[in-house]
Design a protein around this motif. Sequence first.
Motif, PDB file in Angstrom:
ATOM      1  N   VAL A   1       0.838  -1.211   0.000  1.00  0.00           N
ATOM      2  CA  VAL A   1       0.000   0.000   0.000  1.00  0.00           C
ATOM      3  C   VAL A   1       0.865   1.250   0.000  1.00  0.00           C
ATOM      4  N   CYS A   2       1.889   1.270   0.843  1.00  0.00           N
ATOM      5  CA  CYS A   2       2.787   2.437   0.916  1.00  0.00           C
ATOM      6  C   CYS A   2       3.526   2.641  -0.408  1.00  0.00           C
TER       7      CYS A   2
ATOM      8  N   SER B   1       1.153   3.814  -3.117  1.00  0.00           N
ATOM      9  CA  SER B   1       0.727   5.198  -2.823  1.00  0.00           C
ATOM     10  C   SER B   1       1.806   6.181  -3.252  1.00  0.00           C
TER      11      SER B   1
END
Length: 645
Positions: free
Chosen positions: A87-88, A91
């Motif tokens: 996710v990081c 993103s």
Amino acid sequence: MAGQMKKGKPGFSKESFKTLPKLIGYLFKHYKFPMIIVFLCLLITSIVGACNTIFLQQTIDTVITPGIENGFDSVKDRLYNILLIMVCAYSIGILCVIIQSQIMARVGQGFLNHLRKDMFNKMETLPIKYFDRNPHGDIMSRYTNDVDAVRQFVTQTLLQVYSTAFTIIFIISMMLFYSVWLALISFTSIFFVILIIKYIGSRSAKNFMKQQINTGKVEGFIEEMMNGQKVVKVFNHEEEAKKGFDTLNDELYDSAKNAQYYGNILMPILGNLGNVIYIVIASVGFILSYFSLYNLSIQGLITGNTLISVGVVASFLGMSKNFSNSIAQVSQQFAMVAMAMAGATRIFDLMNQEPEADEGYVTLVNAKYDETGNLVETTERTHIWAWKHPHKADGTVTYTELKGDIVLENVDFGYYEDKIVLHDINIYARPGQQIALVGATGAGKTTITNLINRFYDIADGKVRYDGININKIKKDDLRRSLGIVLQDTNLFTGTVMENIRYGRLDATDEEVYEAAKLANAYDFITRLPEGFNTMLTHDGSNLSQGQRQLISIARAACADAPVMILDEATSSIDTRTESLVQKGMSQLMEGRTVFVIAHRLSTIRNSDCIMVLDQGRIIERGDHESLLKEKGTYYQLYTGAFELE
């Protein structure tokens, strides 16, 4: 044609790819810091995009396999960590894409803005011979088609190529990290890719260059037909024009078809090659894993693990597919790169042209006489002009009043070195004299005036202006001292007043009105819908030819130059209007040195000296009466002209 490939060989060459670093250097020249940020964002997004195979390997080897053996409760923390990292990472990738897109939206259009400005500024420095030797439509094509090709490259292709390059480098590193054997299988595809690109890509690039050149030819032909549409219709030349256009358009079709064919066939071929490599890697990976064979890898050298895991094989399949897709994407962009390089080559060919040479150092300044009677420079407009002549030897400066004394001594000239068109020309134009040049078309009349304003430089002899060799006079100042009215009028998009003021930009409204009155254009201008504020478009197509010429004469009057060149200035004016213009022209020519080129010999009877040219030589000279008494060429021209009347 200057600026193109050798005649008969308009194809693409390896030299064209040398334009790539020049184009990128030009981009970084104006947008160095923004482009560094863009490339950093590209690097990050490329790494993030290639990390999905790593996440797959970690998920299989650290979550799924242990989970099957020991239960998934024991590995759920690892799963959460992998998901959090994913996710990081994604993103950050999305943020980089947004930043990159925002920057390139500004950089792309800003770059084109700079490019067009530099092209136009460069064009304004080029000598007249460049425009004489290059079709105007072809030059226009560089501003349109070639600039558009470069736009697509800068805003799309360049980023795609670099992004793919970063992705390939990262994938190669990860391949070697996991398995050298499987990596070597992937690398073998590069050999075949190079062969395919060399064969197909070179043909694609060659035809893209032909397409750009043929596009310029088509646009040049269309421009000629549009400008000469009346002539086409008068002489019923429509069918021939169609045939000429069809020939050029068919050439464009052939080159564009071949360019697209070779450009579009690369992706499918390389894509299927990637599928073959995918199957081979899956087979070899299965063998290595199933039989627990030795796996050479950087990871093994670090950890001591010489076996290949299921997760590595699975991730390697993804990397192999990503690797082959990246290679295919680069090859797909090859056609766009070739097209952009073809356009950029033509653009930089224009920008690399030698500007008009000017070694002059004598300048034209406003002057006045001081109380001692000496000529001195002044900032006020005194209607007295002087040549400011600095002398390098002793550092002194002398001022010579501009009077309009022009002398040509033993002048030879040719537009090409091996073809002389003017031979031993001697002309002595004293201040205030009117010199007329007559002769058949092509005799060299206009060429002489082109030498006076230094549109071209002489091959031999001397041209002196108030005793100064014109090579020493700066061209801008030389031309500022000359007023010119050409046979072919050129009016620009703008108001009537703006077109007249073109002769001298600092002229007041009153001075514009006086110039119009002097040329006898004032009455018809005031009858226009908005008078002097009437907008002219398409070279003044909403005016008659005579009215356009009157505005052109008024523009010369506004310039208030001490030397006038009238090249068939009244040829487009009817006899009645001519009598009015001649009255104004007499006032305009008063006190000025005037060169008149005329076929209508009745307009030059009062000239101080009439020179008859034939095949680049002056064969007769004298005033009107003396030339008639000689009963030579001038007599035949003059009496023949009146017989025609």
